[in-house]
Design a protein around this motif. Structure first.
Motif, PDB file in Angstrom:
ATOM      1  N   GLU A 180       0.820  -1.213   0.000  1.00 47.88           N
ATOM      2  CA  GLU A 180       0.000   0.000   0.000  1.00 47.88           C
ATOM      3  C   GLU A 180       0.855   1.265   0.000  1.00 47.88           C
ATOM      4  O   GLU A 180       0.377   2.342  -0.355  1.00 47.88           O
ATOM      5  N   THR A 181       2.128   1.157   0.372  1.00 47.43           N
ATOM      6  CA  THR A 181       3.011   2.329   0.372  1.00 47.43           C
ATOM      7  C   THR A 181       3.635   2.562  -0.995  1.00 47.43           C
ATOM      8  O   THR A 181       3.982   3.690  -1.332  1.00 47.43           O
ATOM      9  N   GLY A 182       3.803   1.486  -1.774  1.00 48.14           N
ATOM     10  CA  GLY A 182       4.429   1.605  -3.091  1.00 48.14           C
ATOM     11  C   GLY A 182       5.935   1.775  -3.040  1.00 48.14           C
ATOM     12  O   GLY A 182       6.570   1.984  -4.073  1.00 48.14           O
ATOM     13  N   HIS A 183       6.531   1.636  -1.853  1.00 48.26           N
ATOM     14  CA  HIS A 183       7.965   1.872  -1.710  1.00 48.26           C
ATOM     15  C   HIS A 183       8.801   0.587  -1.696  1.00 48.26           C
ATOM     16  O   HIS A 183      10.015   0.649  -1.909  1.00 48.26           O
ATOM     17  N   ASP A 202       4.394   6.362  10.315  1.00 46.92           N
ATOM     18  CA  ASP A 202       5.856   6.444  10.236  1.00 46.92           C
ATOM     19  C   ASP A 202       6.428   5.029  10.110  1.00 46.92           C
ATOM     20  O   ASP A 202       5.709   4.033  10.186  1.00 46.92           O
ATOM     21  N   ASN A 203       7.736   4.978   9.947  1.00 46.84           N
ATOM     22  CA  ASN A 203       8.400   3.685   9.742  1.00 46.84           C
ATOM     23  C   ASN A 203       8.374   2.803  10.986  1.00 46.84           C
ATOM     24  O   ASN A 203       8.374   1.580  10.891  1.00 46.84           O
ATOM     25  N   ASN A 204       8.364   3.400  12.169  1.00 40.72           N
ATOM     26  CA  ASN A 204       8.291   2.621  13.404  1.00 40.72           C
ATOM     27  C   ASN A 204       6.996   1.840  13.482  1.00 40.72           C
ATOM     28  O   ASN A 204       6.979   0.679  13.900  1.00 40.72           O
ATOM     29  N   GLN A 205       5.900   2.463  13.073  1.00 40.20           N
ATOM     30  CA  GLN A 205       4.612   1.775  13.062  1.00 40.20           C
ATOM     31  C   GLN A 205       4.536   0.784  11.910  1.00 40.20           C
ATOM     32  O   GLN A 205       3.964  -0.301  12.042  1.00 40.20           O
ATOM     33  N   ILE A 229      13.794   0.442   4.811  1.00 36.43           N
ATOM     34  CA  ILE A 229      13.371   1.321   5.907  1.00 36.43           C
ATOM     35  C   ILE A 229      14.572   2.061   6.496  1.00 36.43           C
ATOM     36  O   ILE A 229      14.501   3.261   6.803  1.00 36.43           O
ATOM     37  N   THR A 230      15.715   1.363   6.641  1.00 37.37           N
ATOM     38  CA  THR A 230      16.921   2.002   7.171  1.00 37.37           C
ATOM     39  C   THR A 230      17.377   3.137   6.272  1.00 37.37           C
ATOM     40  O   THR A 230      17.743   4.226   6.751  1.00 37.37           O
ATOM     41  N   THR A 231      17.341   2.891   4.952  1.00 33.07           N
ATOM     42  CA  THR A 231      17.729   3.947   4.007  1.00 33.07           C
ATOM     43  C   THR A 231      16.811   5.156   4.131  1.00 33.07           C
ATOM     44  O   THR A 231      17.267   6.317   4.122  1.00 33.07           O
ATOM     45  N   GLU A 232      15.502   4.922   4.248  1.00 31.85           N
ATOM     46  CA  GLU A 232      14.552   6.027   4.398  1.00 31.85           C
ATOM     47  C   GLU A 232      14.777   6.773   5.718  1.00 31.85           C
ATOM     48  O   GLU A 232      14.677   8.000   5.778  1.00 31.85           O
ATOM     49  N   ASN A 233      15.105   6.028   6.768  1.00 39.37           N
ATOM     50  CA  ASN A 233      15.393   6.672   8.057  1.00 39.37           C
ATOM     51  C   ASN A 233      16.616   7.572   7.966  1.00 39.37           C
ATOM     52  O   ASN A 233      16.651   8.671   8.544  1.00 39.37           O
ATOM     53  N   PHE A 234      17.634   7.135   7.238  1.00 39.36           N
ATOM     54  CA  PHE A 234      18.820   7.963   7.040  1.00 39.36           C
ATOM     55  C   PHE A 234      18.470   9.242   6.280  1.00 39.36           C
ATOM     56  O   PHE A 234      18.931  10.343   6.619  1.00 39.36           O
TER      57      PHE A 234
END
Length: 434
Positions: free
Chosen positions: A57-60, A104-107, A136-141
Motif C-alpha cells: 500500500e506504500t508503493g515503496h 511512520d516507519n516505526n509503526q 526502511i533504514t535507508t529512508e530513516n537515514f
C-alpha cells in the motif's frame, strides 16, 4: 589355548567366507560414494518456482523484491486485499506479503504480515525481513538528513586471513572438515560395534536354540567359547576395515595426483617452501588437500583400529551375555536399549560438543569414559589430542573390558543352558553373583 584358537579360527573363517561379508566389503565404499553423489545431485536440483503476491500500500517496497529461480514476486498492490487472501486459501499463490500504510516507519515495521497456508522457511522470512529492513533504514537515514552514499562507502567488509603460528597460511572451514573426518570414523565405530555385536549375539542364540551349544561346551569352557566368538568376529571386522583403509588411501592418492599434489613433496615442505608451493598452485582445492595430508593420518588410522577393537570387545561382551540369556532375538530387545544408549550419547556429544570445543571439559571427560571414548576420542583426534590423553583413554577402555568380560562370562556361563524362560534384570544380576 588351542581350543580358544580353534574357536577364533572357526568364527573368523565363517564370517570371512560369508558371501554377504565379501560383497559388502567391496560394495560398501561404493554405496557411501554413491549416496554422497546422490545427495549432492539432489541439492543441485532446482526447486519448484513459488509465486509470492505482494500487496504494498506504500508503493515503496515492491520494487525491492527481485525474482529468482526459486521465488517469483508479483505486484498485486491494486487488487483488493480480501480477494488476495481468498486466493491464498485456494492456493493460487504460495504466500501474500502485506505491507500496509502507516504514519511512520516505526509503526510500519510492526504491521507487516505474510499470509500463507503453510509455514514458510526461516531463511525465506529472513530474506524478506532483510530487504524491508534495508529499505526502511535507508529512508530513516534520508529523513534524518544523512548522506546514504557516504554511509555505504564508509561501511567496511572485513575478511580475516587465517595463519598458523609457524607462519603457514591456513584455510577457513578446516574445523568443519576435521569434525566430518572424526565424525565419520566415530560413526563407523558405532555402526560396526552394533553390527558385529549383533552377529555375536545371533550366533550365540542360534547355537543355543539348536542345542549345538550343549555339545560344544562339553569340551570347551563357556568363557573360551565367548571369547573365541568375540575375537574371531573382531578379526573379521579388522580385515574389513584394513581393506577399506587401503581403498581410501588409494582413492586419496589418485585424487592428489589428479590435482597435482604429491604426498612426498607436501610432507617435506615447511614454512616458506609450503607457502611458495601454495602460491604457485593458486588453487584452494590443492590447499585443502595439503591440509588433509597434514592431519595426523597415522594416529587416526591406528587409533581407529585400537578403539574399534576395545569398543567392540567391551560391547560384544554385553551382546554375548544377552545372547546366552535369551532364547530368541525378540526377548533380547529389552536388554539392548541400555547398551545402545551410550553409543548414541557419544555421537551426540561428538557432534554438538567436540565441534565447538574439542579440548573442553565435556569433550575430554567423555573421551575418557570407556562406554563413549571410542566415538568421542575419534572425533577429537583430528583436532590434535595430547598423546597421554589417548593412552589413558585406551588403558581405561581395555581395563573396563576386562572387568566387564568377567561379569559377562558369569551371565554367559549360567544363561547358556537356560531354556524356556524370559530372564529379567533381577535374574541377570543374580547370575553375576554365582
Amino acid at each position: 589355548m588351542n581350543k580358544l584358537l580353534l574357536i577364533i579360527r572357526r568364527e573368523f573363517i565363517a564370517k570371512v567366507r560369508n558371501k554377504s561379508f565379501i560383497v559388502m566389503t567391496f560394495l560398501s565404499p561404493l554405496l557411501f560414494v554413491g549416496i554422497g553423489c546422490f545427495v549432492g545431485y539432489l541439492s543441485t536440483m532446482k526447486a519448484d518456482l513459488k509465486t509470492i503476491a505482494i500487496h504494498d500500500e506504500t508503493g515503496h517496497f515492491v520494487r525491492e523484491f527481485k525474482s529468482d529461480k526459486e521465488y517469483k514476486y508479483v505486484d498485486l498492490s491494486q487488487v483488493d486485499l480480501k480477494v488476495l487472501k481468498d486466493s491464498i486459501v485456494r492456493e493460487s499463490y504460495e504466500g501474500l506479503l502485506v505491507i500496509p500504510k502507516a504514519k511512520d516507519n516505526n509503526q510500519l515495521q510492526k504491521g507487516i504480515q505474510f499470509v500463507s497456508n503453510d509455514s514458510p522457511s526461516v531463511s525465506f522470512i529472513d530474506d524478506m525481513e532483510e530487504v524491508i529492513s534495508k529499505k526502511i533504514t535507508t529512508e530513516n537515514f534520508q529523513n534524518a538528513g544523512l548522506d546514504t552514499l557516504k554511509i555505504n562507502q564508509a561501511k567496511a567488509k572485513v575478511s580475516i586471513n587465517l595463519t598458523k603460528a609457524s607462519g603457514e597460511e591456513s584455510l577457513k572451514g578446516l574445523n568443519e572438515i576435521k569434525i566430518i573426518i572424526g565424525g565419520a570414523f566415530g560413526y563407523l565405530i558405532m555402526m560396526f560395534i552394533i553390527l558385529y555385536g549383533n552377529m555375536v549375539m545371533r550366533s550365540v542364540i542360534e547355537e543355543k536354540t539348536s542345542r549345538i551349544i550343549e555339545v560344544i561346551i562339553s569340551s570347551v569352557k563357556p568363557f573360551q567359547l565367548m571369547m573365541g566368538k568375540i575375537i574371531g568376529t573382531s578379526l573379521a571386522g579388522i580385515l574389513q576395515f584394513l581393506i577399506w583403509a587401503l581403498l581410501g588411501l588409494t582413492a586419496m592418492f589418485v585424487l592428489s595426483t589428479m590435482f597435482g599434489v604429491h604426498m612426498g613433496a607436501t610432507a617435506g615442505m615447511q614454512g616458506q617452501a609450503m607457502q611458495a608451493a601454495q602460491h604457485v598452485s593458486g588453487s584452494e582445492i590443492q590447499m585443502y588437500i595439503k591440509e588433509l595430508w597434514n592431519l595426523p593420518i597415522a594416529t587416526i588410522l591406528i587409533s581407529f583400529i585400537i578403539y574399534f577393537i576395545g569398543g567392540y570387545f567391551l560391547y560384544s561382551s554385553f551382546y554375548a551375555s544377552i545372547g546366552a540369556a535369551v532364547d530368541n532375538e525378540t526377548d533380547s530387545q529389552q536388554f539392548l536399549l541400555p547398551i545402545i544408549m551410550p553409543l548414541i550419547l557419544g555421537v551426540y556429544i561428538g557432534f554438538f560438543t567436540v565441534m565447538n570445543d574439542p579440548h573442553g571439559t565435556v569433550a575430554t571427560v567423555f573421551s575418557m569414559i570407556p562406554l563413549t571414548s571410542p566415538i568421542v576420542m575419534m572425533m577429537r583426534i583430528p583436532f590434535g589430542v595430547p598423546l597421554w590423553q589417548i593412552i589413558v583413554s585406551m588403558v581405561l577402555l581395555f581395563g573396563s573390558f576386562l572387568g566387564v568380560v568377567w561379569f559377562a562370562s558369569k551371565i554367559y556361563r549360567v544363561g547358556i543352558l537356560m531354556y524356556g524362560k524370559k530372564p529379567t534384570w533381577k535374574e541377570l544380576i543374580k547370575w553375576m553373583r554365582y
